[in-house]
Scaffold this motif. Structure first.
Motif, PDB file in Angstrom:
ATOM      1  N   ASP A  28       0.894  -1.252   0.178  1.00  0.00           N
ATOM      2  CA  ASP A  28       0.150   0.167  -0.120  1.00  0.00           C
ATOM      3  C   ASP A  28       0.908   1.329  -0.052  1.00  0.00           C
ATOM      4  OD1 ASP A  28      -1.686   1.958   0.377  1.00  0.00           O
ATOM      5  OD2 ASP A  28      -2.805   1.206   2.008  1.00  0.00           O
ATOM      6  N   THR A  30       0.495   4.302  -0.213  1.00  0.00           N
ATOM      7  CA  THR A  30      -0.234   5.586   0.479  1.00  0.00           C
ATOM      8  C   THR A  30      -1.249   5.055   1.579  1.00  0.00           C
ATOM      9  OG1 THR A  30      -1.905   5.224  -1.616  1.00  0.00           O
ATOM     10  CG2 THR A  30      -0.175   6.980  -1.932  1.00  0.00           C
ATOM     11  N   LEU A  31      -0.358   4.945   2.560  1.00  0.00           N
ATOM     12  CA  LEU A  31      -0.992   4.439   3.857  1.00  0.00           C
ATOM     13  C   LEU A  31      -1.978   5.483   4.374  1.00  0.00           C
ATOM     14  CD1 LEU A  31      -0.949   2.425   6.405  1.00  0.00           C
ATOM     15  CD2 LEU A  31       0.789   3.973   7.219  1.00  0.00           C
ATOM     16  N   ALA A  34      -4.804   4.385   6.928  1.00  0.00           N
ATOM     17  CA  ALA A  34      -4.687   2.717   7.017  1.00  0.00           C
ATOM     18  C   ALA A  34      -5.885   2.156   6.730  1.00  0.00           C
ATOM     19  CB  ALA A  34      -4.118   2.667   8.257  1.00  0.00           C
ATOM     20  N   SER A  37      -5.182  -0.521   4.133  1.00  0.00           N
ATOM     21  CA  SER A  37      -4.162  -1.302   4.534  1.00  0.00           C
ATOM     22  C   SER A  37      -5.097  -2.259   5.550  1.00  0.00           C
ATOM     23  CB  SER A  37      -3.194  -0.536   5.430  1.00  0.00           C
ATOM     24  OG  SER A  37      -2.277  -0.204   4.274  1.00  0.00           O
ATOM     25  N   CYS A  51       3.577  -1.057   4.196  1.00  0.00           N
ATOM     26  CA  CYS A  51       2.797   0.024   4.038  1.00  0.00           C
ATOM     27  C   CYS A  51       3.690   1.349   4.131  1.00  0.00           C
ATOM     28  CB  CYS A  51       1.869   0.205   5.321  1.00  0.00           C
ATOM     29  SG  CYS A  51       0.781  -0.972   5.536  1.00  0.00           S
ATOM     30  N   ASP A  53       4.490   5.747   3.496  1.00  0.00           N
ATOM     31  CA  ASP A  53       3.882   7.079   3.310  1.00  0.00           C
ATOM     32  C   ASP A  53       4.733   7.900   3.494  1.00  0.00           C
ATOM     33  OD1 ASP A  53       0.532   7.733   3.777  1.00  0.00           O
ATOM     34  OD2 ASP A  53       1.960   9.555   4.054  1.00  0.00           O
ATOM     35  N   LEU A  59       2.371   6.866   9.534  1.00  0.00           N
ATOM     36  CA  LEU A  59       3.057   5.898  10.419  1.00  0.00           C
ATOM     37  C   LEU A  59       2.924   5.706  11.519  1.00  0.00           C
ATOM     38  CD1 LEU A  59       6.239   6.087   7.810  1.00  0.00           C
ATOM     39  CD2 LEU A  59       4.495   4.502   7.491  1.00  0.00           C
ATOM     40  N   ALA A  62      -0.422   4.622  12.295  1.00  0.00           N
ATOM     41  CA  ALA A  62      -0.825   3.062  11.941  1.00  0.00           C
ATOM     42  C   ALA A  62      -0.650   2.066  12.901  1.00  0.00           C
ATOM     43  CB  ALA A  62       0.204   2.792  10.784  1.00  0.00           C
ATOM     44  N   LEU A  66      -3.191  -0.512  12.951  1.00  0.00           N
ATOM     45  CA  LEU A  66      -3.048  -1.882  12.523  1.00  0.00           C
ATOM     46  C   LEU A  66      -2.754  -2.780  13.442  1.00  0.00           C
ATOM     47  CD1 LEU A  66      -1.284  -0.817   9.029  1.00  0.00           C
ATOM     48  CD2 LEU A  66      -3.652  -1.397   9.333  1.00  0.00           C
ATOM     49  N   VAL A  73       2.859  -6.895   9.092  1.00  0.00           N
ATOM     50  CA  VAL A  73       2.903  -5.537   8.278  1.00  0.00           C
ATOM     51  C   VAL A  73       4.319  -4.966   8.612  1.00  0.00           C
ATOM     52  CG1 VAL A  73       2.283  -3.062   8.517  1.00  0.00           C
ATOM     53  CG2 VAL A  73       0.460  -4.959   8.790  1.00  0.00           C
ATOM     54  N   LEU A  75       6.064  -0.999   8.222  1.00  0.00           N
ATOM     55  CA  LEU A  75       5.626   0.299   7.844  1.00  0.00           C
ATOM     56  C   LEU A  75       7.221   0.908   7.258  1.00  0.00           C
ATOM     57  CD1 LEU A  75       3.781   0.980  11.000  1.00  0.00           C
ATOM     58  CD2 LEU A  75       2.994   0.699   9.062  1.00  0.00           C
TER      59      LEU A  75
END
Length: 311
Positions: A28, A30-31, A34, A37, A51, A53, A59, A62, A66, A73, A75
């Motif tokens: 993804d 462009t987080l 989220a 995501s 993810c 960004d 971030l 997230a 998340l 995941v 980041l």
């Protein structure tokens, strides 16, 4: 909690477009909040989601949004156009799907202090990545008048680009333009009365143009489109949401070129170029939001989703 009720643009359409496999690897680019995501991550078992960004605030947020899926995941604080560096840094040769939701994110628009909005007063900033050096203040006060006219015309498709650039140039020679509402006043002063009566806010197009210039948005989209398809596995999907005609044109053109085969002249008896299609276009026309989504989220009105599958 507001962040968990936020509904991202074209969510169901994006999830369907990505054709998610529980063991797959996805990116993804462009987080944002989220939203996309979360829906990708919750469908994975042994798979992985990267993810990305430009905005560290996204971030940081997230980590909470998340949290149930953080075991799958990664980041990454980066520009989505740096796909090769991002994937190489994670030792991922290729992925099974990529999603890019272009343009400014809702948190950036909603946080008046970031300077993206023409409706609230704030310092002229507009940086998606606050670690970058170029700000809207620099563009407005230091870029040549002709360059301002060019970006207003090209990036904002502003009819009154010339008079607005001239008005900014006159004002900044007297005193620097420091805030968003100061800039709005200058823009208004340069536009005829009939333009001020239009439904659209008079500063919308110029603010869009400055934001695109500050963040090199179109350049980043071009570089992303060049890098994305080569890093997809066969059968992998690329899904891109654009919000204005300049972005959509870049996406449409790039995907059409990837889908194009032989480029030899029609009168050649055999192909000598050797060019083969790299993707199949899954959307001849872009997917747009339905009436129900538009009622819930007016920002979805200009969203266009295009999807291609790696051959």
């Amino acid at each position: 909690m507001e962040e968990f009720t936020h509904r991202p643009v074209l969510l169901e359409e994006c999830i369907q477009a990505l054709n998610i496999h529980p063991e797959g690897v996805y990116l993804d680019g462009t987080l944002g909040r989220a939203g996309h995501s979360r829906e990708i991550a919750r469908r994975l078992t042994t798979g992985r989601l990267v993810c990305v960004d430009r905005d560290q605030a996204a971030l940081d947020a997230a980590q909470t949004r998340l949290e149930p899926w953080m075991d799958r995941v990664s980041l990454v604080h980066s520009n989505f156009c740096e796909i090769d560096a991002i994937l190489d840094g994670l030792h991922i040769p290729a992925v099974d799907g990529m999603l890019f939701d272009l343009g400014v994110s809702s948190p950036q628009l909603d946080d008046a202090s970031r300077g993206f909005s023409y409706l609230a007063d704030a310092p002229l900033d507009m940086r998606m990545d606050r670690e970058e050096g170029l700000t809207a203040k620099t563009v407005v006060n230091e870029w040549p008048r002709e360059e301002l006219r060019r970006i207003f015309s090209r990036y904002g498709e502003e009819r009154y680009a010339g008079p607005i650039a001239a008005a900014i140039d006159r004002r900044r020679q007297e005193t620097p333009i420091e805030t968003t509402l100061e800039l709005v006043d200058v823009i208004r002063s340069a536009m005829p009365a009939k333009a001020l009566r239009e439904k659209q806010h008079p500063a919308k197009r110029c603010f869009q143009a400055i934001r695109i210039a500050v963040n090199d948005e179109l350049g980043a989209v071009e570089r992303m489109l060049q890098a994305a398809v080569p890093r997809l596995n066969p059968g992998g999907r690329l899904a891109v949401i654009s919000f204005h005609s300049l972005e959509d044109r870049l996406v449409k053109t790039a995907l059409a070129e990837y889908a194009r085969g032989c480029t030899c002249p029609p009168d050649f008896p055999v192909c000598v170029c050797g060019k083969k299609p790299q993707v199949t276009l899954l959307t001849r026309k872009p997917i747009t939001a339905g009436e129900r989504e538009l009622e819930e989220n007016p920002r979805a009105r200009s969203a266009k989703l295009r999807v291609a599958e790696k051959i």
